[in-house]
Design an enzyme around this catalytic site. Structure first.
Site, PDB file in Angstrom:
ATOM      1  N   CYS A 199      -6.572 129.896  -4.639  1.00 18.64           N
ATOM      2  CA  CYS A 199      -6.017 128.726  -3.959  1.00 18.64           C
ATOM      3  C   CYS A 199      -5.297 127.917  -5.028  1.00 18.64           C
ATOM      4  O   CYS A 199      -4.588 128.487  -5.855  1.00 18.64           O
ATOM      5  CB  CYS A 199      -7.096 127.952  -3.207  1.00 18.64           C
ATOM      6  N   THR A 200      -5.454 126.611  -5.056  1.00 15.15           N
ATOM      7  CA  THR A 200      -4.792 125.827  -6.091  1.00 15.15           C
ATOM      8  C   THR A 200      -5.601 125.807  -7.377  1.00 15.15           C
ATOM      9  O   THR A 200      -5.073 126.025  -8.470  1.00 15.15           O
ATOM     10  CB  THR A 200      -4.528 124.385  -5.596  1.00 15.15           C
TER      11      THR A 200
END
Length: 237
Positions: free
Chosen positions: A130-131
């Site tokens: 994800c981030t």
């Protein structure tokens, strides 16, 4: 668990070597990391050298536009499975706790969590990110590992390890920005920097109460016995 030096990425690791009953998870099959938007040329070479054939990107459209993955030309299949119903910013606006975020993921993104497990099953070696590689990645990978039969304590320890792998400079700069923008938020530090074992353990306890356990949760939302068996064969030796 093998930490990989991939220039331009952080929290990049292989979940091989985790105990799974009488076996262990295979190395070089399932990787996890933060975003790939800042890969250097050397980082791209390292990703290619790892043989990764698929990336499962759990970020929303805004996050991907802000930090597009630098994977062009590497021949890697990317599966986009945005996990959050609302924006990441809304968590800070609403001052959610980690427990709130995970409950929202469990209740609101069940279909995507099953899709993530299927994406891992379909093609390997595979990287899930994800981030930051902490919450969406942490929960998705934890459920995949649970489905593959990895010992629960080892699944939780893998999740908790992220906290030690986030760059201090990154943590400080993000917290400075968010504290200026959300001065009254109480949960910023936990949301941005922490992955306490107790949080995932609480998620698993909740899934036991409501479904029978994490694997039963995935089955309740469509993952089949055959797919669970496939994950075990793919990930465990």
């Amino acid at each position: 668990m093998n930490l990989h030096d991939v220039p331009g990425a952080f929290n990049f690791r292989d979940v091989g070597g985790l105990p799974a009953g009488a076996g262990r998870t295979r190395s070089g099959v399932l990787f996890r990391s933060g975003n790939l938007g800042h890969l250097t040329a050397a980082g791209r070479e390292r990703v290619a050298a790892l043989g990764i054939r698929r990336v499962v990107d759990l970020r929303d459209d805004d996050e991907r536009r802000s930090e597009p993955s630098r994977l062009d030309g590497l021949g890697i299949d990317t599966v986009h499975l945005p996990m959050y119903a609302g924006s990441v910013a809304s968590f800070f606006d609403d001052d959610l706790s980690l427990a709130d975020v995970y409950r929202a993921l469990i209740d609101g993104s069940a279909a995507r969590l099953v899709e993530a497990a299927r994406a891992v099953l379909d093609v390997q070696p595979v990287l899930v990110h994800c981030t930051v590689g902490k919450d969406r990645t942490g929960l998705s990978v934890a459920l995949v590992l649970a489905a593959a039969g990895v010992d629960e304590d080892a699944v939780i320890a893998d999740y908790a390890r992220t906290e030690q792998l986030l760059p201090l400079g990154r943590n400080e700069s993000v917290l400075r920005f968010l504290r200026h923008r959300y001065p009254d938020a109480r949960h910023l530090e936990n949301l941005v920097t922490r992955s306490p074992a107790a949080e995932l353990r609480a998620v698993f306890e909740d899934l036991r109460l409501r479904y029978g356990g994490p694997v039963d949760y995935l089955q309740a939302h469509g993952l089949t016995e055959a797919e669970i068996g496939g994950l075990r064969r793919a990930l465990v030796e």
